[in-house]
Structure formats: C-alpha cells, structure tokens
Write a protein that holds these residues in place. Structure first.
Motif, PDB file in Angstrom:
ATOM      1  N   LEU A 290       5.166  -3.085  41.282  1.00  0.00           N
ATOM      2  CA  LEU A 290       4.589  -2.404  42.452  1.00  0.00           C
ATOM      3  C   LEU A 290       5.089  -0.970  42.615  1.00  0.00           C
ATOM      4  O   LEU A 290       4.600  -0.253  43.492  1.00  0.00           O
ATOM      5  CB  LEU A 290       4.920  -3.174  43.738  1.00  0.00           C
ATOM      6  N   ARG A 291       6.030  -0.542  41.794  1.00  0.00           N
ATOM      7  CA  ARG A 291       6.659   0.761  42.054  1.00  0.00           C
ATOM      8  C   ARG A 291       5.673   1.919  41.936  1.00  0.00           C
ATOM      9  O   ARG A 291       5.669   2.824  42.775  1.00  0.00           O
ATOM     10  CB  ARG A 291       7.872   0.945  41.137  1.00  0.00           C
ATOM     11  N   ASP A 292       4.845   1.923  40.908  1.00  0.00           N
ATOM     12  CA  ASP A 292       3.844   2.991  40.793  1.00  0.00           C
ATOM     13  C   ASP A 292       2.855   2.932  41.949  1.00  0.00           C
ATOM     14  O   ASP A 292       2.446   3.965  42.498  1.00  0.00           O
ATOM     15  CB  ASP A 292       3.103   2.890  39.463  1.00  0.00           C
ATOM     16  N   SER A 293       2.468   1.711  42.329  1.00  0.00           N
ATOM     17  CA  SER A 293       1.550   1.548  43.450  1.00  0.00           C
ATOM     18  C   SER A 293       2.178   2.046  44.754  1.00  0.00           C
ATOM     19  O   SER A 293       1.498   2.649  45.588  1.00  0.00           O
ATOM     20  CB  SER A 293       1.150   0.079  43.601  1.00  0.00           C
ATOM     21  N   LEU A 294       3.478   1.809  44.917  1.00  0.00           N
ATOM     22  CA  LEU A 294       4.168   2.280  46.120  1.00  0.00           C
ATOM     23  C   LEU A 294       4.184   3.801  46.190  1.00  0.00           C
ATOM     24  O   LEU A 294       4.008   4.381  47.271  1.00  0.00           O
ATOM     25  CB  LEU A 294       5.596   1.740  46.152  1.00  0.00           C
ATOM     26  N   THR A 295       4.382   4.441  45.048  1.00  0.00           N
ATOM     27  CA  THR A 295       4.366   5.909  45.022  1.00  0.00           C
ATOM     28  C   THR A 295       2.995   6.432  45.440  1.00  0.00           C
ATOM     29  O   THR A 295       2.886   7.348  46.271  1.00  0.00           O
ATOM     30  CB  THR A 295       4.726   6.416  43.618  1.00  0.00           C
ATOM     31  N   ALA A 296       1.930   5.844  44.875  1.00  0.00           N
ATOM     32  CA  ALA A 296       0.573   6.260  45.249  1.00  0.00           C
ATOM     33  C   ALA A 296       0.298   5.939  46.707  1.00  0.00           C
ATOM     34  O   ALA A 296      -0.315   6.746  47.431  1.00  0.00           O
ATOM     35  CB  ALA A 296      -0.443   5.561  44.344  1.00  0.00           C
ATOM     36  N   TYR A 297       0.747   4.781  47.168  1.00  0.00           N
ATOM     37  CA  TYR A 297       0.553   4.367  48.565  1.00  0.00           C
ATOM     38  C   TYR A 297       1.156   5.394  49.514  1.00  0.00           C
ATOM     39  O   TYR A 297       0.518   5.809  50.495  1.00  0.00           O
ATOM     40  CB  TYR A 297       1.196   2.998  48.755  1.00  0.00           C
ATOM     41  N   ARG A 298       2.391   5.807  49.264  1.00  0.00           N
ATOM     42  CA  ARG A 298       3.046   6.785  50.130  1.00  0.00           C
ATOM     43  C   ARG A 298       2.295   8.111  50.129  1.00  0.00           C
ATOM     44  O   ARG A 298       2.168   8.779  51.171  1.00  0.00           O
ATOM     45  CB  ARG A 298       4.497   6.990  49.686  1.00  0.00           C
ATOM     46  N   THR A 299       1.776   8.485  48.973  1.00  0.00           N
ATOM     47  CA  THR A 299       1.015   9.738  48.891  1.00  0.00           C
ATOM     48  C   THR A 299      -0.232   9.656  49.763  1.00  0.00           C
ATOM     49  O   THR A 299      -0.528  10.600  50.512  1.00  0.00           O
ATOM     50  CB  THR A 299       0.621  10.029  47.430  1.00  0.00           C
ATOM     51  N   TYR A 300      -0.943   8.552  49.703  1.00  0.00           N
ATOM     52  CA  TYR A 300      -2.146   8.413  50.525  1.00  0.00           C
ATOM     53  C   TYR A 300      -1.797   8.391  52.009  1.00  0.00           C
ATOM     54  O   TYR A 300      -2.553   8.940  52.831  1.00  0.00           O
ATOM     55  CB  TYR A 300      -2.909   7.135  50.133  1.00  0.00           C
ATOM     56  N   LEU A 301      -0.686   7.756  52.388  1.00  0.00           N
ATOM     57  CA  LEU A 301      -0.308   7.744  53.794  1.00  0.00           C
ATOM     58  C   LEU A 301      -0.028   9.162  54.293  1.00  0.00           C
ATOM     59  O   LEU A 301      -0.372   9.517  55.423  1.00  0.00           O
ATOM     60  CB  LEU A 301       0.925   6.870  54.018  1.00  0.00           C
ATOM     61  N   GLU A 302       0.594   9.973  53.453  1.00  0.00           N
ATOM     62  CA  GLU A 302       0.884  11.340  53.837  1.00  0.00           C
ATOM     63  C   GLU A 302      -0.388  12.172  53.996  1.00  0.00           C
ATOM     64  O   GLU A 302      -0.455  13.088  54.830  1.00  0.00           O
ATOM     65  CB  GLU A 302       1.807  12.007  52.799  1.00  0.00           C
ATOM     66  N   LEU A 303      -1.428  11.825  53.228  1.00  0.00           N
ATOM     67  CA  LEU A 303      -2.691  12.567  53.294  1.00  0.00           C
ATOM     68  C   LEU A 303      -3.584  12.114  54.438  1.00  0.00           C
ATOM     69  O   LEU A 303      -4.526  12.818  54.810  1.00  0.00           O
ATOM     70  CB  LEU A 303      -3.456  12.415  51.967  1.00  0.00           C
ATOM     71  N   ALA A 304      -3.316  10.923  54.973  1.00  0.00           N
ATOM     72  CA  ALA A 304      -4.217  10.328  55.984  1.00  0.00           C
ATOM     73  C   ALA A 304      -4.246  11.182  57.251  1.00  0.00           C
ATOM     74  O   ALA A 304      -3.284  11.824  57.618  1.00  0.00           O
ATOM     75  CB  ALA A 304      -3.763   8.913  56.316  1.00  0.00           C
TER      76      ALA A 304
END
Length: 304
Positions: A290-304
């Motif tokens: 899940l680590r790569d997914s977590l990195t992408a997840y955090r990026t999307y949250l910051e863009l929201a």
C-alpha cells in the motif's frame, strides 16, 4: 474464478446496452464520464444482471462532491466469484487507488456494499458499489429510488442458489476486518470527512469521526489482541497496555478520543498521520503493498 468473465467486452445484444442518455439528460452531472466508464466496466461481465444508479445522481441533485453510487445486480450463483474479482477489476480496469472498503455505513438491502476511491478530474472520487443478488433486485427497487442503466435477461435462479448467496452475504458481513482492511477504512473515512467538512454537514461529520476512532480501536485490537474475548471498548487497558507498543497505541487512541467532537480538515489529517504511524508500529504488514498507493492518496488529498 470458475470461468467468470469480469473483463470488459463488447455489449452486442440490444438488451445489454447501457441506458445512459436518460441520466445525462436529467441532470448532466460532472461525474457522468466516470459513471459511463464504470458502468461499461461493470456491465461487461455476464454475471451482472442489473446496473442501477442511486443517490443524488439518480435524483438529479448531485453536486461536484457527490459520490458515484451503483447497485450491481449479480446472478446469485456468481456473487462469491464476482466479489472475489472485484478488487482486481476496479484496480486494473477502473484505476482504483486502493482495495475496496467493505462499507459499514450503507443500509442493509440484502447485499454487500464496497467503496472504492478513484482518481477523477484531479481528485479522489468516492465510488460506492452495492452488490446485490439478482433475486433481491425487485425488492430493492421497491425500497430505494434508482435509475436503471442495465436490465439484462436473467437466467433462472434456483432456491439453493438463493440460499447460498444469502449465506455468503451473512458470512462476509460478519467476518472481522483485517488490519489492512481497517487501515483502508481510515483512508476512506478521511475522504468522507473532508467532504462533510467542505459541505458543512456537522452531524454527519460527527458520526463519521466517531467511526474513525472506532476503526482505530479495532485496528489496535486486531493487531495486538486478535483473540480478545471482550466486546468493543471494554478491557483495553488490561489487554493492550501490557507492552510498550500497546501503551503507545493506547496513547494514540487517547489523543484521538480527547480531540474535538467535530473535526476540521487539520484534525482529520492529523488523525490519518497518527493511525499510519500506529500501523507502522503495531502491524507493519498492513502497509505491505500500500505504500505507493498511500503516497498517491496523500497527493490527491492535498489537491482536493
């Protein structure tokens, strides 16, 4: 998979074609391209007998924050295989960022709710799939408002197939969640909470904030006291506070439950950081894959 085809394929018979024009004409939601893409992916499997849209998209009240909410009718005999394939299907074909979360918010309509987070238009779009046995679709339609996208002629369903589907649903919904599933639950709830905060839905934010704290407690118990004989919040000190990791984990839980009753965005982000740190200490294998997914997840949250 027993020969179950869940991959996209051409929909040639007229009776199998998706009916999207009415939905588009009714409200032209911003999510329509995503609705179309997901509908085509789901309808490609011959196991799918019905595809319905519900919620704000069905009623014409959707806004840019609305989730995409499907009811997926699956032939009773194929329901276990379809659910087993769903994570791969949504990841490979739809681009879901994480495995699905087994929804514990959705009302019980005789099926199984799953929530996926899909990148769409620069943000994470919540996509809810409610898998229902085909035998339950007529009753479900009488219970909730839906817009039909697909009604496929359904092969006969026998009473033993109905019973097996019901048993499978009962067993699936009763199964305790793993540490990985509970971590994903936190990630989904964080997205939901950010949406509630932006909409000013304080009562719903309160309820989902409590759900997030409960998921943190459940994660601690699943990691450190998986054989616990005590229900819910009872005897946490006696069971968990026996090791340094356990005491640190309970300190994290204490921080969570003594925070504000209704969070702001910073509170949600802090809770997420806290639970990921907790998982690193108490159940690091929950983060495997899940680590790569977590990195992408955090990026999307910051863009929201």
């Amino acid at each position: 998979m027993g020969g179950l085809n869940v991959m996209p394929a051409a929909l040639t018979p007229a009776t199998d074609r998706l009916v999207l024009a009415e939905l588009a004409e009714a409200n032209r939601p911003a999510q329509l391209p995503l609705v179309t893409r997901i509908a085509e992916i789901l309808a490609a499997s011959p196991a799918v007998t019905h595809l319905l849209v519900r919620g704000s998209l069905a009623s014409g009240t959707a806004d840019r924050l609305s989730d995409v909410d499907f009811v997926v009718g699956v032939h009773d005999a194929h329901l276990p295989a379809y659910l087993a394939a769903l994570d791969d299907l949504m990841s490979i074909e739809a681009g879901a960022l994480l495995p699905g979360w087994r929804d514990s918010i959705v009302a019980d309509l005789g099926g199984i709710g799953m929530v996926f987070l899909l990148p769409h238009d620069g943000k994470l779009q919540q996509t809810d799939l409610y898998l229902a046995p085909a035998s339950k679709i007529p009753a479900l339609r009488r219970t909730i408002a839906t817009a039909s996208l697909l009604d496929r002629p359904t092969p006969s369903i026998t009473p033993p197939q109905i019973r097996r589907a019901e048993e499978f649903i009962t067993e699936t919904t009763a199964r305790p969640k793993s540490c990985t599933e509970l971590l994903i639950e936190h990630l989904v709830l964080a997205v939901l909470l950010h949406k509630r905060i932006r909409r000013g839905q304080r009562f719903v934010a309160y309820a989902e904030w409590h759900m997030l704290h409960t998921a943190t407690k459940d994660l601690i118990k699943a990691a450190l006291a998986p054989a616990s004989r005590f229900w819910g919040w009872y005897r946490l000190d006696e069971e968990i506070a026996l090791t340094p990791i356990g005491r640190e984990s309970l300190a994290d839980l204490e921080t969570a439950i003594t925070g504000p009753a209704i969070p702001d965005a910073a509170d949600v982000d802090a809770a997420l950081d806290r639970v990921i740190g907790l998982a690193e200490r108490a159940c690091p294998t929950a983060l495997d894959g899940l680590r790569d997914s977590l990195t992408a997840y955090r990026t999307y949250l910051e863009l929201a």
